[in-house]
Scaffold this motif. Sequence first.
Motif, PDB file in Angstrom:
ATOM      1  N   SER A  99       0.844  -1.196   0.000  1.00 30.69           N
ATOM      2  CA  SER A  99       0.000   0.000   0.000  1.00 30.69           C
ATOM      3  C   SER A  99       0.878   1.244   0.000  1.00 30.69           C
ATOM      4  O   SER A  99       2.082   1.177   0.260  1.00 30.69           O
ATOM      5  CB  SER A  99      -0.910   0.004   1.228  1.00 30.69           C
ATOM      6  OG  SER A  99      -0.140   0.016   2.414  1.00 30.69           O
ATOM      7  N   GLU A 100       0.272   2.380  -0.278  1.00 29.42           N
ATOM      8  CA  GLU A 100       1.030   3.630  -0.361  1.00 29.42           C
ATOM      9  C   GLU A 100       1.715   3.985   0.959  1.00 29.42           C
ATOM     10  O   GLU A 100       2.764   4.621   0.961  1.00 29.42           O
ATOM     11  CB  GLU A 100       0.096   4.777  -0.776  1.00 29.42           C
ATOM     12  CG  GLU A 100      -0.394   4.671  -2.207  1.00 29.42           C
ATOM     13  CD  GLU A 100      -1.337   5.798  -2.578  1.00 29.42           C
ATOM     14  OE1 GLU A 100      -1.506   6.066  -3.779  1.00 29.42           O
ATOM     15  OE2 GLU A 100      -1.904   6.431  -1.652  1.00 29.42           O
TER      16      GLU A 100
ATOM     17  N   LEU B 190      -0.583  -0.031  -4.218  1.00 24.32           N
ATOM     18  CA  LEU B 190      -2.026   0.195  -4.303  1.00 24.32           C
ATOM     19  C   LEU B 190      -2.433   1.335  -3.374  1.00 24.32           C
ATOM     20  O   LEU B 190      -1.858   1.496  -2.288  1.00 24.32           O
ATOM     21  CB  LEU B 190      -2.789  -1.079  -3.910  1.00 24.32           C
ATOM     22  CG  LEU B 190      -2.402  -2.373  -4.637  1.00 24.32           C
ATOM     23  CD1 LEU B 190      -3.295  -3.519  -4.171  1.00 24.32           C
ATOM     24  CD2 LEU B 190      -2.494  -2.195  -6.150  1.00 24.32           C
ATOM     25  N   ASP B 191      -3.437   2.119  -3.790  1.00 22.90           N
ATOM     26  CA  ASP B 191      -3.928   3.199  -2.937  1.00 22.90           C
ATOM     27  C   ASP B 191      -4.916   2.644  -1.911  1.00 22.90           C
ATOM     28  O   ASP B 191      -5.138   1.426  -1.826  1.00 22.90           O
ATOM     29  CB  ASP B 191      -4.536   4.328  -3.768  1.00 22.90           C
ATOM     30  CG  ASP B 191      -5.795   3.908  -4.534  1.00 22.90           C
ATOM     31  OD1 ASP B 191      -6.395   2.866  -4.181  1.00 22.90           O
ATOM     32  OD2 ASP B 191      -6.186   4.616  -5.472  1.00 22.90           O
ATOM     33  N   GLU B 192      -5.546   3.518  -1.134  1.00 28.07           N
ATOM     34  CA  GLU B 192      -6.423   3.063  -0.048  1.00 28.07           C
ATOM     35  C   GLU B 192      -7.660   2.328  -0.561  1.00 28.07           C
ATOM     36  O   GLU B 192      -8.313   1.593   0.196  1.00 28.07           O
ATOM     37  CB  GLU B 192      -6.844   4.261   0.804  1.00 28.07           C
ATOM     38  CG  GLU B 192      -7.593   5.339   0.041  1.00 28.07           C
ATOM     39  CD  GLU B 192      -7.930   6.533   0.908  1.00 28.07           C
ATOM     40  OE1 GLU B 192      -8.684   7.403   0.430  1.00 28.07           O
ATOM     41  OE2 GLU B 192      -7.449   6.597   2.050  1.00 28.07           O
ATOM     42  N   ASP B 193      -7.982   2.496  -1.845  1.00 25.40           N
ATOM     43  CA  ASP B 193      -9.124   1.787  -2.432  1.00 25.40           C
ATOM     44  C   ASP B 193      -8.709   0.491  -3.132  1.00 25.40           C
ATOM     45  O   ASP B 193      -9.536  -0.154  -3.787  1.00 25.40           O
ATOM     46  CB  ASP B 193      -9.850   2.697  -3.436  1.00 25.40           C
ATOM     47  CG  ASP B 193     -10.448   3.922  -2.768  1.00 25.40           C
ATOM     48  OD1 ASP B 193     -11.013   3.772  -1.663  1.00 25.40           O
ATOM     49  OD2 ASP B 193     -10.351   5.030  -3.341  1.00 25.40           O
TER      50      ASP B 193
ATOM     51  N   SER C 267      -1.532   2.373  -8.019  1.00 23.72           N
ATOM     52  CA  SER C 267      -1.096   3.753  -7.812  1.00 23.72           C
ATOM     53  C   SER C 267       0.315   3.995  -8.320  1.00 23.72           C
ATOM     54  O   SER C 267       0.635   5.092  -8.781  1.00 23.72           O
ATOM     55  CB  SER C 267      -1.175   4.093  -6.322  1.00 23.72           C
ATOM     56  OG  SER C 267      -0.620   5.348  -6.038  1.00 23.72           O
ATOM     57  N   GLY C 268       1.189   2.980  -8.221  1.00 25.22           N
ATOM     58  CA  GLY C 268       2.567   3.162  -8.633  1.00 25.22           C
ATOM     59  C   GLY C 268       3.339   1.854  -8.584  1.00 25.22           C
ATOM     60  O   GLY C 268       2.770   0.786  -8.414  1.00 25.22           O
TER      61      GLY C 268
ATOM     62  N   TYR D  61       5.133   5.606  -1.001  1.00 28.41           N
ATOM     63  CA  TYR D  61       4.496   6.621  -1.852  1.00 28.41           C
ATOM     64  C   TYR D  61       5.492   7.708  -2.247  1.00 28.41           C
ATOM     65  O   TYR D  61       5.420   8.264  -3.337  1.00 28.41           O
ATOM     66  CB  TYR D  61       3.311   7.241  -1.117  1.00 28.41           C
ATOM     67  CG  TYR D  61       2.586   8.316  -1.899  1.00 28.41           C
ATOM     68  CD1 TYR D  61       1.618   7.977  -2.848  1.00 28.41           C
ATOM     69  CD2 TYR D  61       2.877   9.662  -1.705  1.00 28.41           C
ATOM     70  CE1 TYR D  61       0.966   8.961  -3.574  1.00 28.41           C
ATOM     71  CE2 TYR D  61       2.233  10.654  -2.426  1.00 28.41           C
ATOM     72  CZ  TYR D  61       1.273  10.293  -3.362  1.00 28.41           C
ATOM     73  OH  TYR D  61       0.631  11.266  -4.090  1.00 28.41           O
TER      74      TYR D  61
ATOM     75  N   SER E 158       5.357   6.591 -10.877  1.00 30.18           N
ATOM     76  CA  SER E 158       3.960   6.678 -11.286  1.00 30.18           C
ATOM     77  C   SER E 158       3.863   7.657 -12.454  1.00 30.18           C
ATOM     78  O   SER E 158       4.584   8.665 -12.471  1.00 30.18           O
ATOM     79  CB  SER E 158       3.090   7.167 -10.119  1.00 30.18           C
ATOM     80  OG  SER E 158       1.732   7.198 -10.468  1.00 30.18           O
ATOM     81  N   PRO E 159       3.026   7.373 -13.464  1.00 31.11           N
ATOM     82  CA  PRO E 159       2.136   6.224 -13.629  1.00 31.11           C
ATOM     83  C   PRO E 159       2.913   4.944 -13.960  1.00 31.11           C
ATOM     84  O   PRO E 159       4.122   4.995 -14.241  1.00 31.11           O
ATOM     85  CB  PRO E 159       1.239   6.645 -14.792  1.00 31.11           C
ATOM     86  CG  PRO E 159       2.094   7.571 -15.596  1.00 31.11           C
ATOM     87  CD  PRO E 159       2.922   8.311 -14.595  1.00 31.11           C
TER      88      PRO E 159
ATOM     89  N   SER F 295      -6.787   0.015 -13.592  1.00 27.83           N
ATOM     90  CA  SER F 295      -6.627   0.394 -12.181  1.00 27.83           C
ATOM     91  C   SER F 295      -6.553  -0.829 -11.255  1.00 27.83           C
ATOM     92  O   SER F 295      -6.153  -0.705 -10.106  1.00 27.83           O
ATOM     93  CB  SER F 295      -7.780   1.295 -11.733  1.00 27.83           C
ATOM     94  OG  SER F 295      -9.017   0.601 -11.808  1.00 27.83           O
TER      95      SER F 295
END
Length: 380
Positions: free
Chosen positions: A136-137, A159-162, A166-167, A203, A208-209, A243
């Motif tokens: 996660s980030e 991965l982001d919080e969802d 993310s990167g 993070y 990213s991307p 995504s």
Amino acid sequence: MDIADIATSDYIEVDATERLAKVRSIFERKNPRGIIVTNDGAYEGVIGRRQLLQSHVQDDAKAESLVVSAPQVERTDDVREVARVLVEGGTKIAPVFEADQLWGIVTTNSILEAVLEHLDALTVGDIYTENVVTVSEDTHIGQAINLLREHGISRVPVLDEDGLLSGMVTTHDIVDVVVRDMDKTTRGERAGGNDRILDIPVYDVMSSPVATTDTAESVRSAVSRMLDNDYNGLVVTPEGDDSQVVGILTKTDVLRALTYTEEEHMDVQITNITLLDTISREDVRVDIEGVVDKYSDMQVRHAHVRFHEHKEKLRGTPLIQCQIRLRTTEGQIAGSGEGYGAEQSFNVALDKLERNVLELKDVRSDEEYRGQLLRKLGEL
């Protein structure tokens, strides 16, 4: 196709005692495909361009400090066998010999370039690796380093919080930030500085991307992009949605696909085969077949066993992680485990694989029973 059609004599030979400063200057001035390292004229190993550029070993160090042991191949070897050798040796470059004399080198990229036009028949969905490790980030760099070491990998999607892509963070990203910070601190401050670095979230250092592909893209198209942009891999996403992370496609995955055979027995590929001690390739194949036979409806297209050695040892025997991954008619099935020595780690991973195979069998049986009930209800 013989490897003689692909191998190149575009390499430079240096002695193991040569300073890395000179080795770096050779790559900058002459841009060879690779450098062969010798010790008193005898073959010692190789140094790849990416390996050298991403290394922060001091210029005063000797070439031997970056040498990677690479398996030797013959000019007359078949390209499929050479692809297998590269994958099982865990290397992207190998020396090519003719009559016991060093003739040239062959690289992962040169093989992929040579077979590119034949890769249209495959889609990414046919060969990519599922169930990849992600972070996660807000994962700390220290935690990411542990994951990279534990799984013997060099990159993880972020991965982001969802739970969306993310990167990407790689060992190179981490090394860069560590070295930059060390350059800014004095000797006495470094211990505390390094602790702070380990607490930085990924993070802050990720790329990213992220370059992605989907399961429907042809392998030829995906490999072309990797070669053109010097990517080692692409994150695999569902068709039409970049995504979500469903897997990863690497150059090694493509090389592995080149080795697939239609032999009578299951084709088993072993990465870092030199770690095998008290067991053989045949033992590995027979034991995996014994597990697979417990689910008679499942056919295995390819089996990949990967060993990764940790620094920890018990009475001289290294701690080894084993990962078994099967590509079957029922999808990908995997099992992993750790133990002291290859045999123990393989047996732990095999037990996990067996549980996963039997679990899949039970799930399929439940689905079939449910289908039968629905059909009967529909007839009422």
